[in-house]
Design a protein around this motif. Structure first.
Motif, mmCIF file in Angstrom:
data_model
loop_
_atom_site.group_PDB
_atom_site.id
_atom_site.type_symbol
_atom_site.label_atom_id
_atom_site.label_comp_id
_atom_site.label_asym_id
_atom_site.label_seq_id
_atom_site.Cartn_x
_atom_site.Cartn_y
_atom_site.Cartn_z
ATOM 1 N N MET A 1 -25.448 -0.468 -8.920
ATOM 2 C CA MET A 1 -25.444 -2.302 -9.903
ATOM 3 C C MET A 1 -26.973 -3.009 -8.177
ATOM 4 N N ASN A 2 -27.311 -3.848 -9.277
ATOM 5 C CA ASN A 2 -27.763 -4.469 -8.269
ATOM 6 C C ASN A 2 -27.462 -5.685 -7.310
ATOM 7 N N LEU A 3 -28.302 -5.334 -5.556
ATOM 8 C CA LEU A 3 -27.355 -6.443 -4.985
ATOM 9 C C LEU A 3 -27.801 -8.081 -5.068
ATOM 10 N N LYS A 4 -28.444 -8.336 -5.904
ATOM 11 C CA LYS A 4 -29.007 -9.234 -6.541
ATOM 12 C C LYS A 4 -28.123 -10.111 -7.283
ATOM 13 N N ARG A 5 -27.731 -8.613 -8.208
ATOM 14 C CA ARG A 5 -27.690 -9.231 -9.346
ATOM 15 C C ARG A 5 -25.551 -9.784 -9.613
ATOM 16 N N LEU A 6 -25.115 -8.919 -7.927
ATOM 17 C CA LEU A 6 -23.629 -8.941 -7.824
ATOM 18 C C LEU A 6 -23.058 -10.020 -6.634
ATOM 19 N N PHE A 7 -24.969 -11.137 -6.320
ATOM 20 C CA PHE A 7 -24.681 -12.002 -5.325
ATOM 21 C C PHE A 7 -24.448 -13.292 -6.752
ATOM 22 N N GLY A 8 -25.399 -12.988 -7.682
ATOM 23 C CA GLY A 8 -25.557 -13.474 -8.239
ATOM 24 C C GLY A 8 -24.289 -13.862 -9.241
ATOM 25 N N GLY A 9 -23.701 -13.281 -9.186
ATOM 26 C CA GLY A 9 -22.122 -13.391 -10.211
ATOM 27 C C GLY A 9 -20.805 -13.746 -9.159
ATOM 28 N N ILE A 10 -21.248 -13.773 -7.640
ATOM 29 C CA ILE A 10 -20.179 -13.849 -6.713
ATOM 30 C C ILE A 10 -20.439 -15.817 -7.120
ATOM 31 N N LEU A 11 -21.399 -16.342 -6.934
ATOM 32 C CA LEU A 11 -22.318 -17.347 -7.123
ATOM 33 C C LEU A 11 -22.015 -17.837 -7.942
ATOM 34 N N THR A 12 -21.440 -17.550 -9.157
ATOM 35 C CA THR A 12 -21.175 -18.192 -10.561
ATOM 36 C C THR A 12 -19.690 -18.301 -10.297
ATOM 37 N N VAL A 13 -19.066 -17.125 -10.022
ATOM 38 C CA VAL A 13 -17.499 -17.113 -9.655
ATOM 39 C C VAL A 13 -17.224 -18.582 -8.350
ATOM 40 N N LEU A 14 -18.005 -19.260 -7.794
ATOM 41 C CA LEU A 14 -18.110 -20.098 -6.732
ATOM 42 C C LEU A 14 -17.979 -20.915 -7.384
ATOM 43 N N GLY A 15 -18.950 -21.797 -8.467
ATOM 44 C CA GLY A 15 -19.511 -22.218 -9.116
ATOM 45 C C GLY A 15 -18.452 -22.794 -9.899
ATOM 46 N N ILE A 16 -17.762 -21.596 -10.481
ATOM 47 C CA ILE A 16 -16.699 -22.332 -12.196
ATOM 48 C C ILE A 16 -15.386 -22.464 -10.542
ATOM 49 N N VAL A 17 -15.306 -21.605 -9.223
ATOM 50 C CA VAL A 17 -14.327 -22.761 -9.250
ATOM 51 C C VAL A 17 -14.500 -23.793 -8.628
ATOM 52 N N GLY A 18 -15.243 -23.915 -7.848
ATOM 53 C CA GLY A 18 -15.223 -25.229 -7.660
ATOM 54 C C GLY A 18 -15.478 -26.531 -8.422
ATOM 55 N N LEU A 19 -15.553 -26.106 -10.119
ATOM 56 C CA LEU A 19 -16.024 -27.311 -11.096
ATOM 57 C C LEU A 19 -14.438 -27.241 -11.570
#
Length: 64
Positions: free
Chosen positions: A1-19
């Motif tokens: 798995m690509n590191l950028k994709r993993l980081f993008g997934g983490i950012l997406t989850v953090l965004g959902i939690v923030g919302l």
């Protein structure tokens, strides 16, 4: 798995939690200045994290 994709997934989850946290604060708010400031701050951070995470996942190509 690509590191950028993993980081993008983490950012997406953090965004959902923030919302979600913004929605919880909004549901229990009484209209005080402190409540409005926290709504704005967490809402903007949630939107920024969510959109940047989705963008990072979409633009990163899989290399196998």
């Amino acid at each position: 798995m690509n590191l950028k994709r993993l980081f993008g997934g983490i950012l997406t989850v953090l965004g959902i939690v923030g919302l979600i946290y913004t929605a919880v604060i909004f549901a229990g708010t009484s209209g005080e200045t402190r409540d409005v400031k926290s709504l704005i701050i967490y809402g903007i951070l949630g939107i920024v994290f969510f959109t940047s995470g989705i963008s990072l996942v979409r633009t990163t190509k899989d290399e196998s």
